[in-house]
Design a protein around this motif. Sequence first.
Motif, short mmCIF file in Angstrom:
data_model
loop_
_atom_site.label_atom_id
_atom_site.label_comp_id
_atom_site.label_asym_id
_atom_site.label_seq_id
_atom_site.Cartn_x
_atom_site.Cartn_y
_atom_site.Cartn_z
N SER A 186 0.71 -1.12 -0.16
CA SER A 186 0.05 -0.03 -0.08
C SER A 186 0.82 1.19 -0.04
N GLY A 187 2.22 1.23 0.28
CA GLY A 187 2.99 2.36 0.05
C GLY A 187 3.78 2.74 1.30
N VAL A 188 3.54 1.96 2.42
CA VAL A 188 4.05 2.31 3.59
C VAL A 188 5.36 1.77 3.74
N ARG A 189 6.19 2.63 4.12
CA ARG A 189 7.72 2.52 4.35
C ARG A 189 8.14 2.61 5.64
N SER A 190 9.36 2.06 5.88
CA SER A 190 10.17 2.19 7.16
C SER A 190 10.89 3.49 7.19
N GLY A 191 10.78 4.25 8.29
CA GLY A 191 11.02 5.69 8.33
C GLY A 191 9.89 6.56 8.28
N MET A 192 8.79 6.14 7.81
CA MET A 192 7.60 7.20 7.96
C MET A 192 7.32 7.40 9.31
N SER A 193 6.62 8.31 9.48
CA SER A 193 5.86 8.79 10.90
C SER A 193 4.52 7.82 10.79
N LEU A 194 4.29 7.45 11.94
CA LEU A 194 3.00 6.89 12.11
C LEU A 194 1.72 7.67 11.44
N ALA A 195 1.55 8.90 11.44
CA ALA A 195 0.76 9.76 10.88
C ALA A 195 0.65 9.75 9.21
N GLN A 196 1.79 9.64 8.75
CA GLN A 196 1.80 9.55 7.45
C GLN A 196 1.71 8.22 7.01
#
Length: 372
Positions: A152-162
């Motif tokens: 779905s586009g979630v990557r490590s390093g993102m904030s939880l809100a992003q």
Amino acid sequence: MLASGVVGLLTGDRRFDRLSFCRQEAEAPYRLSHHPFASLRLRGVDGWVGFAFFAVQKWVEGGPAPPRLCASAFSSLCPPLCLCASVVLGRAGENSKFKPLMTRIACLFIPLFQLAARLRAEPELAGEAVVVCEGNGSAARVVGASRPARKSGVRSGMSLAQARGILPSLIARGHDASCEASAHEALVETATGLSPRIEDAAPDVVFADVSGMERLFEGTSGEHDMGQAAIVAAEALDLPARVGIAGNKLAARVAARMPDSPKIVAAGEETRFLAPLPLTHLHLERRLMDTLRRWGVRTLGDFARLPADRTASRLGPAGANAHRAARGIDSSPLTPHHPPPTFHEGMELEWPVVTVDPLLYALRQSLERTRK
């Protein structure tokens, strides 16, 4: 005296046969199964008789003979015996099945270890879009995402809100030290099934000295079968392990990170295996990495082809060590680890326990993992 040599050989009592063996493994050109001795000295006539019986026995068995015969102790007394002994022992050594053992190191690696530990503790989350975060509130950062979340586009390093902005139904879990400790112990247990000599290198990495262990598996693909057996053993403990086997720890660690697991690097092929891989596999300092990129170095093979002396003078000791690693050279020994005979399982609850049913559920899950 002649009889004492025969009696000593048949009874195994060295007080009579006077066969004096000196263990000097540094002089031995190959490993031996029954007699890891590097020299043989005979004293007296009874020693000659004992040696004759010993040589005939080895000739009949077709087994390995002591690799170095100190003939100076008796050649002056009986040169013909020395010549016959060398012929007999040479014939036995040629028929020996025991060859030199190359050092072989296996690396067991758990990708996305924090996420794998959490999914192991909560198997009902398998197949869901899950992330593991560090930090609280707006400072929470994703450190691991499951495959549905990554698609779905979630990557490590993102904030939880992003991450939740991309996928509102995302399930978030915090860093759980108890789950990770339990998963690490399961990884160590899997490694001990390969070899008694293991090194606990990191929470997600364990090395094992598997030299000669491939003989326990039938067929010509012994190491591949051994690696596959380790993967199956890890899966039985709910761990998605990858296995790499090579001649040193560096190449084994890189091989374990390859997607086609188990990955086997043939002996002496470490340099060729590493050549097409990017520099990121060496985990270099940022300044050193930037310098190599300015030089146009992109792969480990590019780095390995640079002159060693000029690389050391320009990049210093860190660059020289990295250049050796790029050429597949790693002399770091395996540091044996002896795990304590204890079992630990646990998990941190996301909510306060107000009734007994949630507590019993958590205890049941922990006991089930301990039983495995």
